[in-house]
Design a protein around this motif. Structure first.
Motif, PDB file in Angstrom:
ATOM      1  N   SER A   1      -2.273  -6.490   4.367  1.00 15.63           N
ATOM      2  CA  SER A   1      -0.862  -6.628   4.727  1.00 15.63           C
ATOM      3  C   SER A   1      -0.677  -7.196   6.139  1.00 15.63           C
ATOM      4  O   SER A   1       0.420  -7.627   6.495  1.00 15.63           O
ATOM      5  CB  SER A   1      -0.154  -5.268   4.645  1.00 15.63           C
ATOM      6  N   VAL A   2      -1.747  -7.181   6.937  1.00 19.71           N
ATOM      7  CA  VAL A   2      -1.676  -7.747   8.285  1.00 19.71           C
ATOM      8  C   VAL A   2      -1.644  -9.271   8.173  1.00 19.71           C
ATOM      9  O   VAL A   2      -2.433  -9.872   7.442  1.00 19.71           O
ATOM     10  CB  VAL A   2      -2.878  -7.295   9.137  1.00 19.71           C
TER      11      VAL A   2
ATOM     12  N   ARG B   1      -1.285   1.801  11.261  1.00 22.40           N
ATOM     13  CA  ARG B   1       0.109   2.167  11.529  1.00 22.40           C
ATOM     14  C   ARG B   1       0.955   2.015  10.268  1.00 22.40           C
ATOM     15  O   ARG B   1       1.853   2.818  10.010  1.00 22.40           O
ATOM     16  CB  ARG B   1       0.668   1.291  12.657  1.00 22.40           C
ATOM     17  N   ASN B   2       0.672   0.982   9.493  1.00 19.02           N
ATOM     18  CA  ASN B   2       1.412   0.765   8.247  1.00 19.02           C
ATOM     19  C   ASN B   2       1.021   1.755   7.155  1.00 19.02           C
ATOM     20  O   ASN B   2       1.819   2.075   6.278  1.00 19.02           O
ATOM     21  CB  ASN B   2       1.183  -0.658   7.739  1.00 19.02           C
TER      22      ASN B   2
ATOM     23  N   GLY C   1      -3.787  -2.114   3.131  1.00 21.03           N
ATOM     24  CA  GLY C   1      -3.226  -2.129   4.467  1.00 21.03           C
ATOM     25  C   GLY C   1      -3.770  -3.263   5.306  1.00 21.03           C
ATOM     26  O   GLY C   1      -3.030  -3.918   6.054  1.00 21.03           O
TER      27      GLY C   1
ATOM     28  N   GLN D   1      -3.297  -2.234  13.520  1.00 21.72           N
ATOM     29  CA  GLN D   1      -2.017  -2.553  12.895  1.00 21.72           C
ATOM     30  C   GLN D   1      -1.949  -2.011  11.468  1.00 21.72           C
ATOM     31  O   GLN D   1      -0.919  -1.487  11.039  1.00 21.72           O
ATOM     32  CB  GLN D   1      -1.812  -4.067  12.869  1.00 21.72           C
ATOM     33  N   ALA D   2      -3.055  -2.140  10.747  1.00 20.28           N
ATOM     34  CA  ALA D   2      -3.076  -1.693   9.355  1.00 20.28           C
ATOM     35  C   ALA D   2      -2.858  -0.187   9.250  1.00 20.28           C
ATOM     36  O   ALA D   2      -2.098   0.284   8.403  1.00 20.28           O
ATOM     37  CB  ALA D   2      -4.404  -2.091   8.696  1.00 20.28           C
TER      38      ALA D   2
ATOM     39  N   LYS E   1       8.946   3.966  10.826  1.00 17.37           N
ATOM     40  CA  LYS E   1       8.290   2.653  10.720  1.00 17.37           C
ATOM     41  C   LYS E   1       9.296   1.536  10.470  1.00 17.37           C
ATOM     42  O   LYS E   1       9.134   0.410  10.940  1.00 17.37           O
ATOM     43  CB  LYS E   1       7.265   2.693   9.568  1.00 17.37           C
ATOM     44  N   THR E   2      10.365   1.860   9.714  1.00 10.78           N
ATOM     45  CA  THR E   2      11.360   0.842   9.388  1.00 10.78           C
ATOM     46  C   THR E   2      12.465   0.727  10.438  1.00 10.78           C
ATOM     47  O   THR E   2      13.292  -0.169  10.368  1.00 10.78           O
ATOM     48  CB  THR E   2      11.996   1.154   8.025  1.00 10.78           C
TER      49      THR E   2
ATOM     50  N   GLN F   1       8.076   7.114   7.404  1.00 18.12           N
ATOM     51  CA  GLN F   1       8.576   5.879   6.807  1.00 18.12           C
ATOM     52  C   GLN F   1       9.848   5.401   7.498  1.00 18.12           C
ATOM     53  O   GLN F   1      10.031   4.198   7.731  1.00 18.12           O
ATOM     54  CB  GLN F   1       8.818   6.098   5.316  1.00 18.12           C
TER      55      GLN F   1
END
Length: 218
Positions: free
Chosen positions: A115-116, A145-146, A112, A142-143, A216-217, A213
Motif C-alpha cells: 500500500s506504500v 502505521r497503516n 501494508g 509507513q506500512a 488515521k483518517t 482508524q
C-alpha cells in the motif's frame, strides 16, 4: 436460575485471575512473535528472490490451510519426538501460536507494504539504499502505521483462540472457568461470567481499533 450465586466468582477470583493472566501473556508474546516472523515472511515474498518467495508462500499457504488446534498438536506431540525431549505445554502452545499467527500477519504486512506508494521506493533507490534498507527505513515505518488497526484486530482474534490451549493441559481463563463450574456445580454463573469477560476485553479492543482508524483518517 433462581439460585443464581455470584459468590462463587468472588471466592474463586484469584484462581480465575491466574488463568486470565496466562491467556493475556500468551496473547502478547504470540502477537510480538507473530509480527516479527510475519514481517520476515512478507519481505521474503516481496524480495523478488524466487527461492525465498516460494518458501515463504509455501509456508503461508500450508499453515493457513490447517486448523490451529492441529498446529498445537504438532508442536506438543511431534516436535518433542523429533528433539528427543519434551518442551513443555506453554512453550509448545507459544511456538504453535507464533508460527500460526505469522502466516496471517504475513499477509496483512505484505498488503501494508504494497500500500506504500512506489514513489517512496524509487526515492530510496535513487539515494543508493539497498532493498532491505529501503524496507527498514522507508517502507515498513509507513506500512505499520497503516496496519495498526488490523494488527490489533488480529490480536483480538488470537486472544479468543487461546481457549484452545486446554488440549495441552494449560489452565487458561476458559479452562479455569470450566474447572470452577464443574467443581462448584455452578455452570450458569461461571460460563456467563466467562462470556462477559471475553466480551469486555474484545469489545474494548474493538473500540480501540475504531479510535485508531478515526485517528488515521483524521
Amino acid at each position: 436460575m433462581g439460585d443464581f450465586d455470584l459468590s462463587v466468582i468472588w471466592n474463586n477470583l484469584p484462581f480465575l485471575w491466574q488463568g486470565l493472566q496466562l491467556s493475556l501473556w500468551l496473547t502478547l508474546l504470540a502477537v510480538i512473535g507473530g509480527i516479527i516472523l510475519g514481517t520476515g515472511l512478507a519481505l521474503m515474498r516481496l524480495s523478488g528472490i524466487m527461492p525465498l518467495a516460494l518458501a515463504a508462500a509455501g509456508y503461508v499457504n500450508l499453515i493457513r490451510s490447517v486448523p490451529l488446534i492441529l498446529v498445537i498438536f504438532w508442536f506438543y506431540f511431534l516436535v518433542p519426538l523429533a528433539l528427543g525431549r519434551p518442551i513443555g505445554g506453554f512453550y509448545s502452545a507459544l511456538i504453535a501460536f507464533v508460527m500460526f499467527e505469522a502466516a496471517y500477519y504475513s499477509e496483512i504486512i505484505r498488503a501494508g507494504i504494497q500500500s506504500v506508494r512506489k514513489g517512496q521506493v524509487h526515492a530510496g533507490q535513487a539515494t543508493g539504499l539497498s532493498y532491505w534498507q529501503i524496507q527498514r527505513y522507508v517502507v515498513l515505518p509507513q506500512a505499520f502505521r497503516n496496519m495498526i488497526p488490523i494488527l490489533v484486530t488480529q490480536g483480538i482474534i488470537l486472544f479468543q483462540d487461546t481457549s484452545l490451549i486446554f488440549v495441552v493441559s494449560l489452565r487458561d481463563f476458559m479452562t479455569a472457568s470450566s474447572i470452577v463450574a464443574r467443581t462448584e456445580g455452578r455452570l450458569a454463573e461461571m460460563y456467563i461470567f466467562a462470556a462477559l469477560v471475553y466480551f469486555t476485553i474484545c469489545f474494548a479492543g474493538s473500540l480501540f481499533v475504531r479510535r485508531l482508524q478515526k485517528a488515521k483518517t483524521a
